[in-house]
Design a protein around this motif. Structure first.
Motif, mmCIF file in Angstrom:
data_model
loop_
_atom_site.group_PDB
_atom_site.id
_atom_site.type_symbol
_atom_site.label_atom_id
_atom_site.label_comp_id
_atom_site.label_asym_id
_atom_site.label_seq_id
_atom_site.Cartn_x
_atom_site.Cartn_y
_atom_site.Cartn_z
ATOM 1 N N LEU A 36 0.856 -1.169 0.019
ATOM 2 C CA LEU A 36 -0.072 0.062 -0.014
ATOM 3 C C LEU A 36 0.869 1.367 -0.043
ATOM 4 O O LEU A 36 1.780 1.351 1.013
ATOM 5 N N VAL A 37 0.692 2.263 -0.884
ATOM 6 C CA VAL A 37 1.328 3.427 -0.927
ATOM 7 C C VAL A 37 0.263 4.626 -0.639
ATOM 8 O O VAL A 37 -0.614 4.488 -1.311
ATOM 9 N N THR A 38 0.763 5.570 0.019
ATOM 10 C CA THR A 38 -0.005 6.748 0.183
ATOM 11 C C THR A 38 0.674 7.873 -0.474
ATOM 12 O O THR A 38 1.653 8.081 0.089
ATOM 13 N N ALA A 39 -0.006 8.440 -1.596
ATOM 14 C CA ALA A 39 1.100 9.448 -2.443
ATOM 15 C C ALA A 39 0.623 10.753 -2.279
ATOM 16 O O ALA A 39 -0.614 10.926 -2.611
ATOM 17 N N ASN A 40 1.537 11.787 -1.883
ATOM 18 C CA ASN A 40 1.045 13.098 -2.128
ATOM 19 C C ASN A 40 1.787 13.735 -3.099
ATOM 20 O O ASN A 40 2.539 13.141 -3.964
ATOM 21 N N PRO A 41 1.619 14.904 -3.539
ATOM 22 C CA PRO A 41 2.266 15.618 -4.864
ATOM 23 C C PRO A 41 3.613 15.585 -4.632
ATOM 24 O O PRO A 41 4.210 15.304 -5.809
ATOM 25 N N GLU A 42 4.380 15.261 -3.426
ATOM 26 C CA GLU A 42 5.749 15.318 -3.123
ATOM 27 C C GLU A 42 6.349 14.148 -3.772
ATOM 28 O O GLU A 42 7.142 14.083 -4.568
ATOM 29 N N ILE A 43 5.356 12.983 -3.534
ATOM 30 C CA ILE A 43 5.823 11.732 -4.156
ATOM 31 C C ILE A 43 5.459 11.648 -5.697
ATOM 32 O O ILE A 43 6.338 11.111 -6.347
ATOM 33 N N VAL A 44 4.534 12.242 -6.087
ATOM 34 C CA VAL A 44 3.996 12.126 -7.538
ATOM 35 C C VAL A 44 5.342 12.641 -8.216
ATOM 36 O O VAL A 44 5.473 12.481 -9.432
ATOM 37 N N MET A 45 5.627 13.887 -7.817
ATOM 38 C CA MET A 45 6.917 14.830 -8.562
ATOM 39 C C MET A 45 8.208 13.925 -8.314
ATOM 40 O O MET A 45 8.851 13.902 -9.299
ATOM 41 N N TYR A 46 8.255 13.173 -7.296
ATOM 42 C CA TYR A 46 9.632 12.465 -7.224
ATOM 43 C C TYR A 46 9.773 11.401 -8.017
ATOM 44 O O TYR A 46 10.631 11.007 -8.834
ATOM 45 N N ALA A 47 8.473 10.759 -8.182
ATOM 46 C CA ALA A 47 8.273 9.600 -9.114
ATOM 47 C C ALA A 47 8.424 10.074 -10.394
ATOM 48 O O ALA A 47 9.188 9.137 -11.513
ATOM 49 N N ARG A 48 8.149 11.212 -10.640
ATOM 50 C CA ARG A 48 8.165 11.915 -12.117
ATOM 51 C C ARG A 48 9.658 12.075 -12.535
ATOM 52 O O ARG A 48 10.200 11.900 -13.708
ATOM 53 N N ASN A 49 10.472 12.276 -11.452
ATOM 54 C CA ASN A 49 11.856 12.466 -12.048
ATOM 55 C C ASN A 49 12.809 11.286 -11.668
ATOM 56 O O ASN A 49 13.852 11.492 -11.829
ATOM 57 N N HIS A 50 12.232 10.402 -11.040
ATOM 58 C CA HIS A 50 13.091 9.073 -10.840
ATOM 59 C C HIS A 50 12.316 7.949 -11.130
ATOM 60 O O HIS A 50 11.573 7.354 -10.707
ATOM 61 N N PRO A 51 12.715 7.482 -12.290
ATOM 62 C CA PRO A 51 12.143 6.316 -12.970
ATOM 63 C C PRO A 51 12.071 4.896 -12.174
ATOM 64 O O PRO A 51 11.093 4.275 -12.215
ATOM 65 N N SER A 52 13.036 4.770 -11.402
ATOM 66 C CA SER A 52 13.140 3.526 -10.693
ATOM 67 C C SER A 52 12.285 3.736 -9.536
ATOM 68 O O SER A 52 11.282 2.611 -9.151
ATOM 69 N N TYR A 53 11.872 4.736 -8.878
ATOM 70 C CA TYR A 53 10.779 5.069 -7.904
ATOM 71 C C TYR A 53 9.346 4.738 -8.529
ATOM 72 O O TYR A 53 8.586 4.154 -8.078
ATOM 73 N N TYR A 54 9.289 5.486 -9.867
ATOM 74 C CA TYR A 54 7.904 5.217 -10.486
ATOM 75 C C TYR A 54 7.564 3.724 -10.755
ATOM 76 O O TYR A 54 6.430 3.466 -10.265
ATOM 77 N N ASN A 55 8.751 3.056 -11.134
ATOM 78 C CA ASN A 55 8.374 1.618 -11.434
ATOM 79 C C ASN A 55 8.054 0.773 -10.031
ATOM 80 O O ASN A 55 7.287 0.131 -10.154
ATOM 81 N N LEU A 56 8.556 1.237 -9.098
ATOM 82 C CA LEU A 56 8.417 0.813 -7.723
ATOM 83 C C LEU A 56 6.771 0.941 -7.429
ATOM 84 O O LEU A 56 6.158 -0.066 -6.941
ATOM 85 N N LEU A 57 6.355 2.261 -7.504
ATOM 86 C CA LEU A 57 4.918 2.521 -7.152
ATOM 87 C C LEU A 57 3.979 1.795 -8.133
ATOM 88 O O LEU A 57 2.941 1.397 -7.649
ATOM 89 N N MET A 58 4.527 1.441 -9.395
ATOM 90 C CA MET A 58 3.632 0.573 -10.452
ATOM 91 C C MET A 58 3.260 -0.702 -9.679
ATOM 92 O O MET A 58 2.548 -1.367 -10.311
ATOM 93 N N GLU A 59 4.241 -1.183 -8.675
ATOM 94 C CA GLU A 59 4.086 -2.668 -8.341
ATOM 95 C C GLU A 59 3.060 -2.417 -7.004
ATOM 96 O O GLU A 59 2.729 -3.636 -6.520
ATOM 97 N N ALA A 60 2.660 -1.340 -6.695
ATOM 98 C CA ALA A 60 1.866 -1.502 -5.515
ATOM 99 C C ALA A 60 0.453 -1.871 -5.890
ATOM 100 O O ALA A 60 0.032 -1.834 -6.961
ATOM 101 N N ASP A 61 -0.116 -2.440 -4.847
ATOM 102 C CA ASP A 61 -1.362 -2.968 -4.978
ATOM 103 C C ASP A 61 -2.558 -1.813 -4.927
ATOM 104 O O ASP A 61 -3.589 -1.930 -5.396
ATOM 105 N N TYR A 62 -2.320 -0.838 -3.998
ATOM 106 C CA TYR A 62 -2.974 0.320 -3.859
ATOM 107 C C TYR A 62 -2.417 1.612 -3.728
ATOM 108 O O TYR A 62 -1.155 1.607 -3.054
ATOM 109 N N ILE A 63 -2.745 2.760 -4.381
ATOM 110 C CA ILE A 63 -2.114 4.058 -4.119
ATOM 111 C C ILE A 63 -3.274 4.752 -3.726
ATOM 112 O O ILE A 63 -4.285 5.250 -4.376
#
Ligand code: UDP
Length: 245
Positions: A36-63
């Motif tokens: 489970l990930v709880t994502a705020n705008p900071e996390i969204v922006m971080y994922a936008r600039n860090h593909p490996s973190y983005y890929n990690l979030l794509m593995e979450a069951d829930y956001i």
């Protein structure tokens, strides 16, 4: 209503806090591994600039849409989200469920005295929770021994408070090894639960100016907080693009 609302590439689950908790409870009962990930705008922006973190979030069951910024962005993009689901409130709900069902909970993260106090406070408030272990968050996060130790405690819920992106990275490795459990990154929540940091006062929450409150309390966070105006800018860009279509 759509099940998922994608904001700047992040697919949020469009559920109320209650619906999230219901699903999480069912998965707990079925012993399904859950990221489970709880994502705020900071996390969204971080994922936008860090593909490996983005890929990690794509593995979450829930956001979950953590914060008013996400809800407003969804509205702006004409894909409204039901409600904001703050990570802290999701954590409170999970503790409530754990208490009602005598579930096994592990707390990992924050400084030693903070996590100790968190466990004490949780034990007082929710006496039927089985606290099966706790550990501070200052260790080598790639140490497999820690994963083995947590796994051996067989928690149904693991709260991981290292701040992003570290907490999500650790959770992914943990869930690869574990056979069940709901794992969620809860950022600075132990600091609040232990009484070391206060949540913003009610009125600040009510008027959605928690960002301003935090900035005034911890001016050193200003760099990280620049993510919010950048997020808003990206949302406007996105809106323009869609209009042009
Ligand atoms: N933290 C930790 N290990 C680390 C870094 C941070 O346990 O290696 C803890 C820190 O003590 C705090 C929490 O993670 O309790 C959140 O930290 P921070 O405020 O930096 O993150 P944010 O809440 O802004 O995501």
């Amino acid at each position: 209503m759509q099940d998922k609302i994608t904001i700047l590439g992040i697919p949020f689950d469009n559920m109320t806090r209650k619906e999230f908790l219901k699903q999480l409870y069912l998965r707990m009962e079925h012993k399904e591994k859950t990221f489970l990930v709880t994502a705020n705008p900071e996390i969204v922006m971080y994922a936008r600039n860090h593909p490996s973190y983005y890929n990690l979030l794509m593995e979450a069951d829930y956001i979950a849409p953590d914060g008013i910024g996400i809800v407003r962005a969804a509205r702006k993009l004409d894909t409204p989200i039901k409600e904001r689901v703050p990570g802290f409130e999701l954590m409170m709900g999970l503790l409530e469920i754990a208490n009602l069902n005598q579930k096994r909970v592990y707390f990992i993260g924050a400084h030693e005295e903070v996590v100790n106090q968190t466990v004490k406070n949780v034990g007082k408030k929710w006496p039927d929770i089985k606290i099966v272990g706790h550990r501070n968050g200052y260790f080598n996060h790639t140490d497999p021994e820690v994963i083995n130790e947590v796994r051996a405690a067989r928690p149904d819920i693991i709260f991981v408070a290292f701040g992003f992106p570290k907490q999500e990275q650790w959770i992914k490795t943990y869930l690869e090894k574990a056979d069940h459990g709901i794992a969620v990154g809860v950022g600075g929540s132990f600091d609040v639960l232990s009484g070391n940091a206060k949540r913003a006062p009610y009125l600040v929450q009510r008027f959605h100016v928690e960002w301003l409150y935090r900035l005034l309390k911890q001016p050193s966070r200003y760099k990280r907080m620049l993510a919010l105006p950048l997020f808003i800018k990206e949302i406007y860009k996105q809106k323009k693009k869609e209009k042009a279509k």
